[in-house]
Design a protein around this motif. Structure first.
Motif, PDB file in Angstrom:
ATOM      1  N   UNK A   1     -17.486  -2.440   2.084  1.00 49.88           N
ATOM      2  CA  UNK A   1     -15.861  -2.996   2.506  1.00 49.88           C
ATOM      3  C   UNK A   1     -14.771  -2.940   1.004  1.00 49.88           C
ATOM      4  N   UNK A   2     -15.506  -3.406  -0.010  1.00 48.82           N
ATOM      5  CA  UNK A   2     -14.969  -3.565  -1.475  1.00 48.82           C
ATOM      6  C   UNK A   2     -14.086  -2.611  -2.134  1.00 48.82           C
ATOM      7  N   UNK A   5     -11.134  -1.687   0.189  1.00 49.09           N
ATOM      8  CA  UNK A   5      -9.621  -2.888  -0.365  1.00 49.09           C
ATOM      9  C   UNK A   5      -9.049  -2.634  -1.159  1.00 49.09           C
ATOM     10  N   UNK A   6     -10.210  -2.716  -2.321  1.00 51.73           N
ATOM     11  CA  UNK A   6      -9.636  -2.332  -3.630  1.00 51.73           C
ATOM     12  C   UNK A   6      -9.008  -0.785  -3.771  1.00 51.73           C
ATOM     13  N   UNK A   9      -5.378  -1.983  -2.269  1.00 50.29           N
ATOM     14  CA  UNK A   9      -4.762  -2.222  -3.185  1.00 50.29           C
ATOM     15  C   UNK A   9      -3.970  -1.068  -4.305  1.00 50.29           C
TER      16      UNK A   9
ATOM     17  N   UNK B 105      -7.931 -10.391  -4.623  1.00 54.97           N
ATOM     18  CA  UNK B 105      -7.461  -8.155  -4.359  1.00 54.97           C
ATOM     19  C   UNK B 105      -7.841  -8.053  -5.595  1.00 54.97           C
ATOM     20  N   UNK B 107     -11.124  -9.302  -7.410  1.00 57.25           N
ATOM     21  CA  UNK B 107     -12.512  -9.209  -6.645  1.00 57.25           C
ATOM     22  C   UNK B 107     -12.415  -7.774  -5.469  1.00 57.25           C
ATOM     23  N   UNK B 108     -11.282  -7.410  -4.809  1.00 51.67           N
ATOM     24  CA  UNK B 108     -11.819  -6.295  -4.015  1.00 51.67           C
ATOM     25  C   UNK B 108     -12.411  -7.315  -2.556  1.00 51.67           C
ATOM     26  N   UNK B 109     -11.589  -7.900  -2.763  1.00 50.96           N
ATOM     27  CA  UNK B 109     -11.565  -8.606  -1.198  1.00 50.96           C
ATOM     28  C   UNK B 109     -10.706  -7.761  -0.209  1.00 50.96           C
ATOM     29  N   UNK B 110     -11.527  -7.985   1.061  1.00 51.76           N
ATOM     30  CA  UNK B 110     -10.825  -7.038   2.203  1.00 51.76           C
ATOM     31  C   UNK B 110      -9.296  -7.602   2.530  1.00 51.76           C
ATOM     32  N   UNK B 111      -7.742  -7.435   2.225  1.00 49.80           N
ATOM     33  CA  UNK B 111      -6.509  -7.632   2.757  1.00 49.80           C
ATOM     34  C   UNK B 111      -6.303  -8.779   3.440  1.00 49.80           C
TER      35      UNK B 111
END
Ligand SMILES: Nc1ncnc2c1ncn2[C@@H]1O[C@H](COP(=O)(O)OP(=O)(O)OP(=O)(O)O)[C@@H](O)[C@H]1O
Ligand SMILES: [Mg+2]
Lengths: 299, 229
Positions: A1-2, A5-6, A9, B105, B107-111
């Protein structure tokens, strides 16, 4: 998941970067497009050159001289062996060879009339298929034939073939040098423009690092921008190449028709070519942005 | 949480900004750092934050020796620290919410989760009605609260604040201070560098005074007397 998300971003950040600095990204994209267009043209030119060399090589005949003492069946066996490998072979008997010589010498051949025996050895006239016309394969073929007991000599116009291949080699070398220069210059321009883009976003980079972003996190959007520029540049280059081939290329080939270019055939698939250009573009863009980002983070 | 042993920081050509500083800040403490301008307050915070290396001495942060930390490990250390610097360092083209979510962000926490947590944090600092504004449209006090929200949104173990009330009137300063105290109550260790002596005195917290790079007094807070370096 991370990871997802990245990636999201990075994508957002890259899009925002392009939106905020359209000019810098346009310069970079156009540079890449020009370089890729040139590479595409150069590759077509190299392809044509190959065909030209190939067609000239077609003039080369291999003459295999045979021992007159071996029985005709053994000679035919040699000829058949060559035919099985896709070569056109004409058997020339000593008698036929003498007749041909007489024909070629004309009046000067009077002195040959008195000979009772056939003075010339029997031979084979071989036309080599295109795939074997490179000097190296001709050389190998000659060596192989010389190894056969019935063969006394092989002649294939060694000098002409070698000279032709030397010219082709020189052109190829020049092409590589030009290629390296072109790629180098493109990398320099792309990384310089991207450095402008990074410089304009140095505050964002600083703040990201303030809240614990790794170098890789900071780099990723810029690398993505570089790759996207490369792909956009490739799209432009492909459009340019299509336009070029439809307008300029036919005129060029009529202009150069004295070179007897063999008709366009067996071209690489256009999809394959587009894919290759896109990959080359993405690679160049990535490399350019990698250089830029690294120089920036080191500073 | 923070331990400094004989720490010296010298910039070439200047008298050293910090001289032989020994300081220990326990987990969960709230410490003020004061002293005249140029005393070395900002420098001390920057060393803890790994913005610069110390010239001499050892610094432990959360048990980690940062004097010998690899460049590549610094981001991971910073993820456990919130920072509030004098110049807010907000991204002018991003909304308040995006600015706060930035800490998550990286840290890669979902949006969606990042936005939700940023929203909650902004509500905590009283800015729930400004989430979609751009930072420059906000007042100084509001911008400072955005910065605090960004520093606290990933629930760091340590919060470093440099003049968080620098340009604010006393009333706003009080608001900011109570935000920092709330964070402290929730378990975050807080170090605040400030000139605002009245506020410091009112708070009754531990106060470390610096002068010309040296600790000249260290008093107040739960333990009254400390060794002065
Ligand atoms: N990057 C730098 N290069 C050279 N000298 C510096 C640098 N940063 C700080 N200094 C010097 O170190 C000393 C301490 O500075 P520092 O910013 O830590 O003081 P401060 O206590 O935060 O002051 P203020 O209350 O004005 O913010 C000063 O004399 C300053 O000139
Ligand atoms: Mg300062």
């Amino acid at each position: 998941m991370s990871a997802v998300a990245k990636a999201q971003t990075f994508w957002r950040s890259a899009m925002e970067g392009i939106r905020h600095q359209p000019f810098v990204h346009a310069v970079s994209t156009i540079t890449l497009a020009i370089a890729l267009f040139t590479l595409g043209l150069a590759r077509s030119a190299a392809h044509e050159l190959d065909r030209l060399v190939g067609s000239l090589g077609g003039e080369v005949r291999v003459t295999v001289y045979l021992d007159p003492r071996v029985p005709p069946a053994a000679r035919t066996a040699v000829a058949d062996g060559l035919r099985r490998r896709g070569m056109a072979v004409e058997e020339v008997s000593p008698h036929a060879a003498l007749e041909r010589l007489v024909r070629e010498l004309g009046p000067a051949a009077e002195s040959l009339r008195g000979l009772s025996e056939d003075p010339l050895p029997p031979s084979l006239e071989v036309r080599v298929p295109e795939s074997m016309r490179a000097p190296a394969s001709l050389r190998a073929l000659a060596a192989e034939l010389r190894g056969i007991a019935a063969v006394t000599g092989v002649d294939y116009g060694e000098q002409a073939v070698e000279r032709l291949s030397a010219i082709a080699r020189a052109v190829r070398w020049a092409g590589w040098v030009a290629f390296v220069v072109l790629v180098g210059a493109t990398l320099i321009i792309v990384s310089a423009t991207l450095q402008l883009a990074i410089y304009a976003r140095r505050e964002e980079v600083e703040i990201q690092k303030l809240v614990g972003a790794t170098d890789r996190f900071v780099q990723a959007p810029f690398l993505l921008e570089g790759a996207l520029q490369g792909i956009a540049g490739a799209a432009l280059a492909i459009a340019g190449l299509i336009a070029f081939r439809q307008t300029v290329s036919p005129q060029l080939s009529t202009l150069l028709s004295f070179l007897r270019l063999p008709g366009a055939g067996a071209d690489a698939s256009p999809w394959m070519e587009a894919l290759e250009l896109a990959l080359a573009g993405a690679g160049l863009g990535l490399a350019g942005s990698y250089l830029a980002v690294h120089r920036f983070l080191r500073a | 949480m923070i331990q400094m042993f004989h720490v010296t920081k010298a910039y070439p050509g200047d008298p050293p900004a910090l001289v032989d500083v020994n300081l220990s800040v326990e987990k969960g403490e709230f410490v003020f750092l004061t002293g005249p301008s140029g005393a070395g307050k900002t420098t001390l915070l920057r060393l803890v934050f790994c913005a610069e290396p110390a010239t001499r001495g050892q610094i432990l942060v959360g048990g980690r020796n940062v004097a010998r930390i690899r460049q590549g490990s610094i981001p991971f250390l910073r993820r456990n620290m919130g920072v509030v610097f004098q110049d807010f360092k907000l991204l002018p083209h991003r909304t308040v919410l995006d600015n706060v979510a930035l800490s998550l962000d990286v840290l890669g926490v979902p949006r969606a989760e990042a936005r939700q947590r940023a929203n909650r944090m902004l509500k905590l600092v009283g800015l729930q009605h400004k989430t979609e504004s751009l930072p420059l449209k906000l007042s100084g006090g509001e911008q400072q609260r955005v910065v605090i929200a960004r520093a606290l949104v990933n629930e760091p173990a340590l919060l470093l604040a440099d003049e968080p009330t620098g340009n604010l009137d006393p009333e706003l300063s009080q608001e900011i201070m109570s935000l920092l105290q709330d964070a402290n109550v929730r378990g975050t260790t807080v170090v605040v560098a400030t000139h605002d002596l009245p506020m410091v005195e009112r708070s009754g917290k531990r106060v470390v005074r610096l002068d010309r790079g040296r600790i000249v007094s260290d008093a107040g807070g739960p333990t009254v007397v400390r060794r002065v370096g």
